[in-house]
Motif scaffolding. Structure first.
Motif, PDB file in Angstrom:
ATOM      1  N   GLY A   1       0.789  -1.226   0.000  1.00 54.68           N
ATOM      2  CA  GLY A   1       0.000   0.000   0.000  1.00 54.68           C
ATOM      3  C   GLY A   1       0.814   1.264   0.000  1.00 54.68           C
ATOM      4  O   GLY A   1       0.436   2.247   0.622  1.00 54.68           O
ATOM      5  N   PHE A   2       1.982   1.273  -0.700  1.00 53.56           N
ATOM      6  CA  PHE A   2       2.741   2.511  -0.907  1.00 53.56           C
ATOM      7  C   PHE A   2       3.454   2.957   0.382  1.00 53.56           C
ATOM      8  O   PHE A   2       3.184   4.034   0.926  1.00 53.56           O
ATOM      9  N   PRO A   3       4.386   2.150   0.903  1.00 50.29           N
ATOM     10  CA  PRO A   3       5.126   2.547   2.109  1.00 50.29           C
ATOM     11  C   PRO A   3       5.979   3.784   1.829  1.00 50.29           C
ATOM     12  O   PRO A   3       6.913   3.735   1.039  1.00 50.29           O
ATOM     13  N   ILE A   4       5.663   4.887   2.503  1.00 57.01           N
ATOM     14  CA  ILE A   4       6.219   6.180   2.111  1.00 57.01           C
ATOM     15  C   ILE A   4       7.152   6.790   3.161  1.00 57.01           C
ATOM     16  O   ILE A   4       8.002   7.614   2.837  1.00 57.01           O
ATOM     17  N   ARG A   5       6.997   6.419   4.434  1.00 59.53           N
ATOM     18  CA  ARG A   5       7.879   6.922   5.489  1.00 59.53           C
ATOM     19  C   ARG A   5       8.226   5.782   6.439  1.00 59.53           C
ATOM     20  O   ARG A   5       7.439   4.860   6.662  1.00 59.53           O
ATOM     21  N   VAL A   6       9.431   5.894   7.024  1.00 57.32           N
ATOM     22  CA  VAL A   6       9.915   4.936   8.015  1.00 57.32           C
ATOM     23  C   VAL A   6      10.414   5.715   9.220  1.00 57.32           C
ATOM     24  O   VAL A   6      11.131   6.717   9.071  1.00 57.32           O
ATOM     25  N   ALA A   7      10.049   5.265  10.412  1.00 60.75           N
ATOM     26  CA  ALA A   7      10.544   5.870  11.650  1.00 60.75           C
ATOM     27  C   ALA A   7      10.711   4.767  12.679  1.00 60.75           C
ATOM     28  O   ALA A   7      10.203   3.649  12.497  1.00 60.75           O
ATOM     29  N   PHE A   8      11.412   5.075  13.767  1.00 61.18           N
ATOM     30  CA  PHE A   8      11.637   4.098  14.825  1.00 61.18           C
ATOM     31  C   PHE A   8      11.222   4.662  16.171  1.00 61.18           C
ATOM     32  O   PHE A   8      11.249   5.875  16.388  1.00 61.18           O
ATOM     33  N   THR A   9      10.855   3.749  17.078  1.00 63.03           N
ATOM     34  CA  THR A   9      10.752   4.152  18.464  1.00 63.03           C
ATOM     35  C   THR A   9      12.162   4.438  18.970  1.00 63.03           C
ATOM     36  O   THR A   9      13.147   3.957  18.400  1.00 63.03           O
ATOM     37  N   ALA A  10      12.268   5.235  20.026  1.00 59.56           N
ATOM     38  CA  ALA A  10      13.577   5.702  20.491  1.00 59.56           C
ATOM     39  C   ALA A  10      14.504   4.560  20.877  1.00 59.56           C
ATOM     40  O   ALA A  10      15.734   4.668  20.722  1.00 59.56           O
ATOM     41  N   ASP A  11      13.946   3.462  21.348  1.00 59.00           N
ATOM     42  CA  ASP A  11      14.775   2.332  21.751  1.00 59.00           C
ATOM     43  C   ASP A  11      15.126   1.397  20.594  1.00 59.00           C
ATOM     44  O   ASP A  11      15.831   0.392  20.786  1.00 59.00           O
ATOM     45  N   GLY A  12      14.642   1.717  19.396  1.00 61.72           N
ATOM     46  CA  GLY A  12      14.925   0.886  18.234  1.00 61.72           C
ATOM     47  C   GLY A  12      14.157  -0.419  18.191  1.00 61.72           C
ATOM     48  O   GLY A  12      14.389  -1.256  17.319  1.00 61.72           O
ATOM     49  N   ARG A  13      13.217  -0.608  19.100  1.00 62.45           N
ATOM     50  CA  ARG A  13      12.491  -1.880  19.173  1.00 62.45           C
ATOM     51  C   ARG A  13      11.505  -2.056  18.032  1.00 62.45           C
ATOM     52  O   ARG A  13      11.341  -3.161  17.503  1.00 62.45           O
ATOM     53  N   TYR A  14      10.833  -0.959  17.654  1.00 59.93           N
ATOM     54  CA  TYR A  14       9.803  -1.043  16.622  1.00 59.93           C
ATOM     55  C   TYR A  14      10.119  -0.112  15.454  1.00 59.93           C
ATOM     56  O   TYR A  14      10.540   1.030  15.655  1.00 59.93           O
ATOM     57  N   ALA A  15       9.875  -0.630  14.256  1.00 60.51           N
ATOM     58  CA  ALA A  15       9.917   0.182  13.039  1.00 60.51           C
ATOM     59  C   ALA A  15       8.487   0.523  12.644  1.00 60.51           C
ATOM     60  O   ALA A  15       7.599  -0.347  12.689  1.00 60.51           O
ATOM     61  N   LEU A  16       8.260   1.765  12.268  1.00 60.39           N
ATOM     62  CA  LEU A  16       6.935   2.274  11.952  1.00 60.39           C
ATOM     63  C   LEU A  16       6.925   2.720  10.493  1.00 60.39           C
ATOM     64  O   LEU A  16       7.716   3.576  10.099  1.00 60.39           O
ATOM     65  N   VAL A  17       6.031   2.157   9.702  1.00 59.12           N
ATOM     66  CA  VAL A  17       5.996   2.436   8.263  1.00 59.12           C
ATOM     67  C   VAL A  17       4.596   2.885   7.876  1.00 59.12           C
ATOM     68  O   VAL A  17       3.627   2.125   8.031  1.00 59.12           O
ATOM     69  N   SER A  18       4.473   4.108   7.383  1.00 57.27           N
ATOM     70  CA  SER A  18       3.172   4.602   6.928  1.00 57.27           C
ATOM     71  C   SER A  18       2.962   4.196   5.476  1.00 57.27           C
ATOM     72  O   SER A  18       3.828   4.415   4.624  1.00 57.27           O
ATOM     73  N   ASN A  19       1.799   3.588   5.213  1.00 58.82           N
ATOM     74  CA  ASN A  19       1.449   3.115   3.873  1.00 58.82           C
ATOM     75  C   ASN A  19       0.367   4.027   3.304  1.00 58.82           C
ATOM     76  O   ASN A  19      -0.803   3.944   3.695  1.00 58.82           O
ATOM     77  N   ALA A  20       0.779   4.914   2.395  1.00 55.69           N
ATOM     78  CA  ALA A  20      -0.076   6.020   1.970  1.00 55.69           C
ATOM     79  C   ALA A  20      -1.328   5.553   1.235  1.00 55.69           C
ATOM     80  O   ALA A  20      -2.432   6.058   1.484  1.00 55.69           O
ATOM     81  N   ARG A  21      -1.196   4.602   0.328  1.00 55.06           N
ATOM     82  CA  ARG A  21      -2.365   4.178  -0.457  1.00 55.06           C
ATOM     83  C   ARG A  21      -3.299   3.293   0.371  1.00 55.06           C
ATOM     84  O   ARG A  21      -4.526   3.404   0.270  1.00 55.06           O
TER      85      ARG A  21
END
Length: 333
Positions: free
Chosen positions: A224-244
């Motif tokens: 679904g169009f992964p457009i941004r990637v970010a992490f929690t401060a501890d690096g435990r989780y990756a967060l990916v926003s899917n624009a479409r």
């Protein structure tokens, strides 16, 4: 390059909040809003240049990339004093048009800026507005930029080439470029590991790259169009926003497994036209280091979706200006 004060700029604000704030770049309104992290109320507003796309924060300063639009490329950075002691000012980038990705170097004196129109990565002295180095990126347009923990290497994604580049900041030169995936855009370095994660929007994947040679360690599905990637401060989780798809993919970063996929669109909501049609269009995402929360900019709905990390659920919606995109957190003073 020349730096000038925006004497007529909008910078009406009250004292900074003790717990930090959320900065929201509203692309269609040419503004940056300041939102309380307590309840999302608007604390104030700055005027940016045309088409604010990304925001970088260091201490009491924030810098905004004035990208422009499809008809008129921008060529400035807007510098915001978060303590409201002076008006916003602009740094002129001259021939280096369409600034986009931003990262402060350690110490906060210099800023890295990708400029799509000139295919460069710039090092800019924020106080003087002077371009310290112009680093050619070669064929393709550098879009997002990330930084190694020691500040020695920068990484740049190129949407049109589907690639990831590494730049040696001691020598100010590109040293490597490898394939990531079609439409490589979202980009972040995982805290504690040095891994570079790339969201490949046209491929619907996230590639995880080794910091030593940029080889691909893992490829994860994020449809679904992964457009941004970010992490929690501890690096435990990756967060990916899917624009479409209007979802947020949450990955266990160590195991490289999907932890949750969160629906971000409101049922029955009337979203406006966006670059992907009439849609919610989530883009910017940032994790709060103090609270168990994640914030996602819903560009087609002029709002922030607030996600509780303990349950991985949307628990609040905060209104923004027109077409929110870039998000950044300020530290408590």
């Amino acid at each position: 390059m020349r730096l000038r004060s925006l004497g007529l700029g909008l910078y009406l604000l009250i004292a900074p909040a003790a717990a930090g704030e959320l900065l929201v770049g509203n692309k269609a309104a040419d503004t940056v809003w300041r939102l309380s992290l307590d309840d999302g109320r608007k604390l104030g507003e700055f005027a940016s240049g045309h088409g604010p796309h990304e925001i970088a924060v260091d201490g009491a300063l924030a810098v905004v990339a004035d990208y422009g639009d499809k008809d008129a490329p921008g060529h400035t950075l807007t510098v915001l004093d978060l303590q409201a002691r002076q008006a916003p000012r602009r740094i002129e980038l001259g021939r280096h048009g369409r600034p986009h990705g931003l990262r402060f170097l350690p110490g906060g004196r210099e800023l890295l800026v990708t400029t799509e129109a000139s295919a460069h990565l710039l090092r800019v002295d924020v106080a003087s507005g002077r371009i310290v180095a112009e680093i050619a990126l070669g064929e393709g347009r550098g879009h997002m930029v990330a930084l190694s923990a020691d500040g020695a290497s920068a990484y740049v994604s190129k949407i049109d080439r589907g690639s990831l580049s590494r730049i040696d900041l001691d020598d100010n030169r590109k040293t490597a470029e490898v394939a990531a995936g079609a439409g490589a855009e979202g980009l972040a370095v995982r805290p504690g590991s040095g891994e570079i994660w790339v969201g490949n929007r046209d491929a619907g994947t996230v590639t995880v790259h080794d910091p030593r040679d940029l080889s691909v360690r893992a490829t994860l599905d994020s449809p679904g169009f992964p457009i941004r990637v970010a992490f929690t401060a501890d690096g435990r989780y990756a967060l990916v926003s899917n624009a479409r798809a209007a979802t947020l993919s949450v990955f266990d970063a160590r195991r490289k497994r999907l932890q949750a996929r969160i629906a971000l669109a409101r049922e029955g909501a009337q979203y406006r036209d966006t670059l992907l049609g009439r849609a919610a269009l989530p883009i910017g995402v940032v994790a709060d280091p103090q609270r168990p929360r994640v914030y996602v900019a819903i560009s087609g709905g002029d709002e922030i979706a607030v996600i509780d990390r303990r349950r991985w659920r949307v628990t609040a919606r905060w209104p923004t200006g027109r077409e929110p995109d870039a998000l950044a957190l300020t530290a408590a003073p």
